[in-house]
Design a protein around this motif. Sequence first.
Motif, PDB file in Angstrom:
ATOM      1  N   UNK A 200      71.371  65.109  43.749  1.00 42.09           N
ATOM      2  CA  UNK A 200      70.398  64.383  42.868  1.00 42.09           C
ATOM      3  C   UNK A 200      70.298  65.212  41.421  1.00 42.09           C
ATOM      4  N   UNK A 201      70.619  64.348  40.245  1.00 37.39           N
ATOM      5  CA  UNK A 201      70.669  65.156  39.185  1.00 37.39           C
ATOM      6  C   UNK A 201      69.407  64.477  38.087  1.00 37.39           C
ATOM      7  N   UNK A 202      68.606  65.186  37.650  1.00 38.14           N
ATOM      8  CA  UNK A 202      67.411  64.622  36.723  1.00 38.14           C
ATOM      9  C   UNK A 202      68.066  64.249  35.418  1.00 38.14           C
ATOM     10  N   UNK A 203      67.677  62.972  34.814  1.00 37.80           N
ATOM     11  CA  UNK A 203      68.149  62.394  33.548  1.00 37.80           C
ATOM     12  C   UNK A 203      66.883  63.188  32.610  1.00 37.80           C
ATOM     13  N   UNK A 204      66.963  64.062  32.096  1.00 41.23           N
ATOM     14  CA  UNK A 204      65.941  64.754  31.223  1.00 41.23           C
ATOM     15  C   UNK A 204      66.328  65.126  29.939  1.00 41.23           C
ATOM     16  N   UNK A 205      65.258  65.388  29.064  1.00 41.05           N
ATOM     17  CA  UNK A 205      65.546  65.914  27.629  1.00 41.05           C
ATOM     18  C   UNK A 205      64.161  66.632  27.144  1.00 41.05           C
TER      19      UNK A 205
ATOM     20  N   UNK B 220      68.868  68.507  42.907  1.00 46.11           N
ATOM     21  CA  UNK B 220      68.516  68.784  44.287  1.00 46.11           C
ATOM     22  C   UNK B 220      69.840  68.476  45.048  1.00 46.11           C
ATOM     23  N   UNK B 221      70.405  69.427  45.887  1.00 46.32           N
ATOM     24  CA  UNK B 221      71.612  69.329  46.497  1.00 46.32           C
ATOM     25  C   UNK B 221      71.322  69.321  48.032  1.00 46.32           C
ATOM     26  N   UNK B 222      71.874  68.010  48.609  1.00 48.46           N
ATOM     27  CA  UNK B 222      71.635  68.170  50.191  1.00 48.46           C
ATOM     28  C   UNK B 222      73.148  68.169  50.508  1.00 48.46           C
ATOM     29  N   UNK B 223      73.724  69.205  51.068  1.00 46.02           N
ATOM     30  CA  UNK B 223      75.150  69.432  51.571  1.00 46.02           C
ATOM     31  C   UNK B 223      75.412  68.484  52.839  1.00 46.02           C
TER      32      UNK B 223
END
Length: 290
Positions: free
Chosen positions: A237-242, A208-211
């Motif tokens: 915001x980058x999810x930590x996922x696998x 999710x990018x908030x410019x």
Amino acid sequence: MDDQLHDAPIGAIETTPDGKITEVNERASFLTETDRNALVGSDMQTGFPSTAAGTLAKAFADTPPSKTDFTEYYPQIDRWLAVRIVPGDPVRLYVQDRTAEHEADRRADRLDRRLDRVQQIDSLIVTILQRIIGAADRSEVARTVCDGLGGTDRYEFVWVGDRDFPNDRLRVVSTAGSAPDLRERIDAALGDTDAMPGQTAVASGETHHVPAFAADDTAPREVRQAAFSHGLQSCLAVPLQYQGTVYGVVSIYSGEEDGFSEQEQVGLETLGRVAGFAIKATRQEDLLVA
């Protein structure tokens, strides 16, 4: 002015030694966007477009002017002009448009800076990835990500949130950067709302990018105010996922609006996937030990 100079493909202006314009060719009239008849008889210091540096006016402050070569931006006509002053009687000015060359140089400089930034970010992410693989537990993964990203000049503030699966809530487990008081505001917001960029990334499983963070009305006002007071302009915001499971999030704040390039985002998403893998591995190890 002789016929050859009158029809020359470069701008030519003749003046008296004290700067009174006597002749102007068509090209010079076109480049300066002035009428030839209006220029003739006027003073060079007032008839020729002006610049902030005023090099031409300074040159004609002496009588006669000395030989001078310079290139300057002329805001009145939005052009970069190369000007050569050749002393004599008459004094001659040769004028050429250098706007295209200057713009090409600026584009090349921007591309060079962008390439340097991408290379620096790629190198940073590789270093963090190497450290993540050796992390002993989830807390160390979070600290490694935070310290690696927040310990640079590129990002102003970073926080990592851990996902509490029973309650499906985020909690801040590590922060780094120049806005330490922001953690309290984020902690409070995570308990009261579901509108933080990090929560959106966890819920969707997508970055999710908030410019322009200060203008994002969906985020809590207290968090936006605290971020603004520290000069934080944009957020990623980058999810930590696998393998489809989101274990947490890393939220990165930049001091520039729209401060994350596409290449940068790709690198950070790779970091998020590897961090997610590392968290899953430590969870499985904990279960095996138990």
